[in-house]
Design a protein around this motif. Structure first.
Motif, PDB file in Angstrom:
ATOM      1  N   HIS A  76      71.377  25.438  55.394  1.00 25.27           N
ATOM      2  CA  HIS A  76      71.766  24.152  54.837  1.00 25.27           C
ATOM      3  C   HIS A  76      72.177  23.213  55.966  1.00 25.27           C
TER       4      HIS A  76
ATOM      5  N   THR B  50      67.658  23.482  53.293  1.00 27.41           N
ATOM      6  CA  THR B  50      67.892  23.332  51.854  1.00 27.41           C
ATOM      7  C   THR B  50      68.475  21.972  51.511  1.00 27.41           C
TER       8      THR B  50
ATOM      9  N   ALA C 203      65.436  19.640  51.629  1.00 21.51           N
ATOM     10  CA  ALA C 203      64.537  19.978  50.529  1.00 21.51           C
ATOM     11  C   ALA C 203      65.036  19.400  49.209  1.00 21.51           C
ATOM     12  N   TRP C 204      66.348  19.350  49.049  1.00 19.70           N
ATOM     13  CA  TRP C 204      66.917  18.808  47.813  1.00 19.70           C
ATOM     14  C   TRP C 204      67.072  17.294  47.862  1.00 19.70           C
ATOM     15  N   ALA C 205      67.683  16.792  48.937  1.00 19.68           N
ATOM     16  CA  ALA C 205      68.113  15.390  48.968  1.00 19.68           C
ATOM     17  C   ALA C 205      67.150  14.466  49.692  1.00 19.68           C
TER      18      ALA C 205
ATOM     19  N   GLN D 131      76.477  21.921  50.480  1.00 18.62           N
ATOM     20  CA  GLN D 131      76.020  23.202  49.946  1.00 18.62           C
ATOM     21  C   GLN D 131      76.776  23.553  48.672  1.00 18.62           C
TER      22      GLN D 131
ATOM     23  N   LEU E 222      75.388  21.617  45.775  1.00 21.00           N
ATOM     24  CA  LEU E 222      74.080  22.159  45.399  1.00 21.00           C
ATOM     25  C   LEU E 222      74.248  23.466  44.636  1.00 21.00           C
TER      26      LEU E 222
ATOM     27  N   LEU F 216      72.990  24.287  40.746  1.00 17.20           N
ATOM     28  CA  LEU F 216      72.107  25.425  40.446  1.00 17.20           C
ATOM     29  C   LEU F 216      72.842  26.577  39.762  1.00 17.20           C
TER      30      LEU F 216
ATOM     31  N   ILE G 269      70.069  30.010  47.233  1.00 11.35           N
ATOM     32  CA  ILE G 269      69.538  28.660  47.018  1.00 11.35           C
ATOM     33  C   ILE G 269      68.042  28.635  47.304  1.00 11.35           C
TER      34      ILE G 269
ATOM     35  N   ARG H  20      65.844  29.995  44.621  1.00 12.21           N
ATOM     36  CA  ARG H  20      65.626  29.093  43.488  1.00 12.21           C
ATOM     37  C   ARG H  20      64.482  28.117  43.773  1.00 12.21           C
ATOM     38  N   PHE H  21      64.409  27.620  44.987  1.00 10.99           N
ATOM     39  CA  PHE H  21      63.276  26.774  45.375  1.00 10.99           C
ATOM     40  C   PHE H  21      61.975  27.582  45.312  1.00 10.99           C
TER      41      PHE H  21
ATOM     42  N   TYR I 120      58.211  25.767  45.209  1.00 13.19           N
ATOM     43  CA  TYR I 120      58.450  24.611  46.100  1.00 13.19           C
ATOM     44  C   TYR I 120      57.614  24.764  47.362  1.00 13.19           C
TER      45      TYR I 120
END
Length: 220
Positions: A111, A152, A155-157, A165, A168, A172, A211, A214-215, A220
Protein backbone atom coordinates in the motif's frame (compact mmCIF):
# COMPACT_ATOMS: atom_id res chain seq x y z
CA UNK A 1 6.17 -13.76 -11.72
CA UNK A 2 7.05 -13.89 -8.01
CA UNK A 3 4.59 -11.93 -5.87
CA UNK A 4 6.23 -10.35 -2.81
CA UNK A 5 3.97 -8.66 -0.27
CA UNK A 6 5.84 -5.88 1.48
CA UNK A 7 5.61 -3.34 4.29
CA UNK A 8 8.27 -1.37 6.12
CA UNK A 9 8.39 0.53 9.40
CA UNK A 10 10.57 3.60 9.73
CA UNK A 11 11.80 5.74 12.61
CA UNK A 12 13.17 9.28 12.82
CA UNK A 13 16.83 10.18 12.87
CA UNK A 14 18.31 8.98 16.16
CA UNK A 15 21.42 11.16 16.28
CA UNK A 16 21.63 13.69 19.13
CA UNK A 17 24.05 15.70 16.99
CA UNK A 18 21.46 15.96 14.23
CA UNK A 19 18.83 17.04 16.74
CA UNK A 20 21.21 19.69 18.11
CA UNK A 21 21.78 21.06 14.61
CA UNK A 22 18.05 21.24 14.01
CA UNK A 23 17.56 23.00 17.35
CA UNK A 24 20.19 25.59 16.49
CA UNK A 25 18.51 26.29 13.14
CA UNK A 26 15.10 27.10 14.64
CA UNK A 27 13.92 30.62 13.90
CA UNK A 28 10.90 32.53 15.18
CA UNK A 29 7.90 33.20 12.93
CA UNK A 30 8.15 36.29 10.75
CA UNK A 31 5.75 38.34 12.87
CA UNK A 32 8.30 38.46 15.67
CA UNK A 33 10.53 41.47 14.98
CA UNK A 34 12.18 42.54 18.22
CA UNK A 35 15.30 40.63 19.28
CA UNK A 36 13.94 40.04 22.78
CA UNK A 37 10.62 38.68 21.49
CA UNK A 38 12.44 36.45 19.00
CA UNK A 39 14.68 35.11 21.74
CA UNK A 40 11.70 34.48 24.00
CA UNK A 41 9.79 32.62 21.28
CA UNK A 42 12.79 30.40 20.58
CA UNK A 43 13.26 29.74 24.31
CA UNK A 44 9.58 28.84 24.69
CA UNK A 45 9.01 26.88 21.48
CA UNK A 46 12.43 25.89 20.11
CA UNK A 47 12.56 22.42 21.63
CA UNK A 48 9.07 21.49 20.45
CA UNK A 49 9.76 22.86 16.96
CA UNK A 50 13.00 20.86 16.74
CA UNK A 51 11.30 17.68 17.94
CA UNK A 52 8.60 18.11 15.29
CA UNK A 53 11.18 18.47 12.53
CA UNK A 54 13.11 15.43 13.73
CA UNK A 55 9.91 13.36 13.97
CA UNK A 56 9.17 14.02 10.30
CA UNK A 57 12.47 12.46 9.24
CA UNK A 58 10.78 9.08 9.58
CA UNK A 59 9.28 9.90 6.16
CA UNK A 60 12.61 11.00 4.68
CA UNK A 61 15.22 8.37 3.72
CA UNK A 62 17.92 11.02 3.78
CA UNK A 63 17.75 11.18 7.58
CA UNK A 64 15.29 8.53 8.78
CA UNK A 65 15.91 4.82 9.30
CA UNK A 66 14.24 1.54 8.43
CA UNK A 67 13.69 -0.46 11.59
CA UNK A 68 11.55 -3.27 10.13
CA UNK A 69 10.93 -4.91 6.78
CA UNK A 70 7.99 -7.30 6.66
CA UNK A 71 7.48 -9.49 3.62
CA UNK A 72 5.88 -12.67 2.36
CA UNK A 73 6.63 -14.61 -0.80
CA UNK A 74 3.33 -15.58 -2.42
CA UNK A 75 1.21 -17.55 0.02
CA UNK A 76 4.16 -18.20 2.32
CA UNK A 77 4.62 -17.20 5.91
CA UNK A 78 5.23 -13.55 6.74
CA UNK A 79 8.73 -12.64 7.87
CA UNK A 80 9.62 -9.47 9.78
CA UNK A 81 13.28 -8.49 9.88
CA UNK A 82 13.76 -5.96 12.66
CA UNK A 83 16.61 -3.83 13.98
CA UNK A 84 16.75 -3.01 17.68
CA UNK A 85 19.35 -0.29 17.07
CA UNK A 86 20.22 1.88 14.07
CA UNK A 87 23.45 -0.11 13.77
CA UNK A 88 21.30 -3.05 12.67
CA UNK A 89 19.61 -1.25 9.78
CA UNK A 90 22.12 -2.43 7.17
CA UNK A 91 21.65 -6.04 8.29
CA UNK A 92 17.88 -5.67 7.92
CA UNK A 93 18.39 -4.60 4.30
CA UNK A 94 20.94 -7.33 3.61
CA UNK A 95 18.67 -10.01 5.08
CA UNK A 96 15.72 -8.83 3.03
CA UNK A 97 17.71 -8.67 -0.20
CA UNK A 98 19.14 -12.15 0.39
CA UNK A 99 15.61 -13.58 0.78
CA UNK A 100 14.39 -12.27 -2.58
CA UNK A 101 13.96 -14.74 -5.44
CA UNK A 102 16.54 -14.16 -8.17
CA UNK A 103 14.87 -16.24 -10.88
CA UNK A 104 12.03 -14.65 -12.81
CA UNK A 105 10.58 -11.18 -12.28
CA UNK A 106 9.67 -10.13 -8.76
CA UNK A 107 6.46 -8.12 -8.35
CA UNK A 108 6.20 -6.15 -5.12
CA UNK A 109 2.74 -5.62 -3.67
CA UNK A 110 1.96 -3.09 -0.96
CA UNK A 111 0.00 0.00 0.00
CA UNK A 112 1.62 3.21 -1.31
CA UNK A 113 4.59 1.03 -2.05
CA UNK A 114 5.59 2.95 -5.17
CA UNK A 115 5.71 6.29 -3.35
CA UNK A 116 7.26 5.16 -0.09
CA UNK A 117 8.45 1.63 0.72
CA UNK A 118 10.45 0.78 -2.40
CA UNK A 119 12.05 4.23 -2.67
CA UNK A 120 12.92 4.28 1.05
CA UNK A 121 14.58 0.87 0.82
CA UNK A 122 16.56 1.88 -2.25
CA UNK A 123 17.73 5.18 -0.75
CA UNK A 124 18.73 3.65 2.59
CA UNK A 125 20.72 0.97 0.78
CA UNK A 126 22.62 3.71 -1.04
CA UNK A 127 23.20 5.67 2.18
CA UNK A 128 24.46 2.61 4.04
CA UNK A 129 26.43 1.13 1.16
CA UNK A 130 24.38 -2.07 1.06
CA UNK A 131 24.76 -3.83 -2.29
CA UNK A 132 21.50 -4.07 -4.21
CA UNK A 133 20.31 -7.35 -5.72
CA UNK A 134 20.02 -7.67 -9.50
CA UNK A 135 17.29 -5.45 -10.95
CA UNK A 136 15.15 -8.51 -11.74
CA UNK A 137 15.07 -9.20 -8.00
CA UNK A 138 14.72 -5.58 -6.83
CA UNK A 139 13.75 -3.15 -9.61
CA UNK A 140 14.85 0.46 -9.68
CA UNK A 141 12.94 3.67 -10.54
CA UNK A 142 9.49 2.15 -10.14
CA UNK A 143 6.30 3.90 -11.19
CA UNK A 144 2.82 2.97 -9.87
CA UNK A 145 2.03 1.37 -13.23
CA UNK A 146 5.28 -0.62 -13.56
CA UNK A 147 4.74 -4.34 -14.12
CA UNK A 148 7.04 -5.10 -11.18
CA UNK A 149 4.68 -3.44 -8.73
CA UNK A 150 1.09 -3.56 -7.56
CA UNK A 151 0.24 -0.57 -5.39
CA UNK A 152 -3.10 -1.17 -3.69
CA UNK A 153 -3.57 2.53 -3.01
CA UNK A 154 -3.12 3.49 -6.67
CA UNK A 155 -5.18 0.52 -7.82
CA UNK A 156 -8.08 1.78 -5.73
CA UNK A 157 -7.75 5.57 -5.79
CA UNK A 158 -5.92 6.24 -9.05
CA UNK A 159 -2.71 8.19 -9.56
CA UNK A 160 -4.04 11.52 -8.26
CA UNK A 161 -5.93 10.47 -5.15
CA UNK A 162 -5.18 8.59 -1.96
CA UNK A 163 -6.85 6.23 0.47
CA UNK A 164 -5.40 4.93 3.72
CA UNK A 165 -4.97 1.20 4.10
CA UNK A 166 -7.30 1.30 7.09
CA UNK A 167 -10.06 3.02 5.11
CA UNK A 168 -9.64 0.53 2.29
CA UNK A 169 -9.91 -2.35 4.75
CA UNK A 170 -13.15 -0.89 6.08
CA UNK A 171 -14.53 -0.56 2.55
CA UNK A 172 -13.70 -4.20 1.86
CA UNK A 173 -14.90 -5.42 5.29
CA UNK A 174 -11.43 -6.67 6.17
CA UNK A 175 -9.85 -6.54 9.66
CA UNK A 176 -8.43 -3.09 10.41
CA UNK A 177 -5.67 -1.85 12.68
CA UNK A 178 -6.23 -2.81 16.28
CA UNK A 179 -5.10 -0.06 18.66
CA UNK A 180 -1.64 0.37 17.16
CA UNK A 181 -0.68 2.19 13.96
CA UNK A 182 2.32 3.60 12.15
CA UNK A 183 2.24 6.88 14.06
CA UNK A 184 3.09 4.92 17.22
CA UNK A 185 6.13 3.08 15.86
CA UNK A 186 8.73 5.71 16.77
CA UNK A 187 7.66 5.85 20.40
CA UNK A 188 7.38 2.07 20.62
CA UNK A 189 10.92 1.75 19.24
CA UNK A 190 12.19 4.33 21.74
CA UNK A 191 10.48 2.35 24.51
CA UNK A 192 12.14 -0.89 23.41
CA UNK A 193 8.86 -2.52 22.31
CA UNK A 194 10.52 -4.24 19.37
CA UNK A 195 8.30 -7.32 19.30
CA UNK A 196 5.23 -5.11 19.07
CA UNK A 197 6.64 -3.31 16.02
CA UNK A 198 7.61 -6.55 14.29
CA UNK A 199 4.17 -8.07 14.87
CA UNK A 200 2.47 -4.90 13.66
CA UNK A 201 4.53 -4.96 10.47
CA UNK A 202 3.66 -8.61 9.90
CA UNK A 203 -0.05 -7.84 10.32
CA UNK A 204 0.22 -5.09 7.72
CA UNK A 205 1.75 -7.55 5.28
CA UNK A 206 -1.11 -9.98 5.90
CA UNK A 207 -3.56 -7.12 5.43
CA UNK A 208 -2.13 -6.00 2.11
CA UNK A 209 -2.16 -9.61 0.90
CA UNK A 210 -5.87 -9.84 1.80
CA UNK A 211 -6.56 -6.58 -0.05
CA UNK A 212 -4.71 -7.83 -3.11
CA UNK A 213 -6.70 -11.07 -3.09
CA UNK A 214 -9.90 -9.04 -3.33
CA UNK A 215 -8.61 -7.27 -6.44
CA UNK A 216 -7.42 -10.59 -7.83
CA UNK A 217 -10.81 -12.26 -7.20
CA UNK A 218 -12.62 -9.87 -9.51
CA UNK A 219 -10.04 -10.12 -12.28
CA UNK A 220 -8.42 -6.71 -11.74
Amino acid sequence: MNNIFLDIETIPNQSSEYRDRVRESITAPAQYKKPESIAQWIADHGDAAADEIVAKTSFNPTQGHICTIGFALGDGDVTAVHAESVDGEALVLETFFAALPTMGVNRFIGHYISGFDMRFILCRAIVLGVKLPPSVAFPRDLKPWSQEIFDTMTAWAGARDRISQDDLCQALSLPCKDGFDGSMVAQAWADGEHAKIAEYCKRDVETVRSIFRRFEAVGY
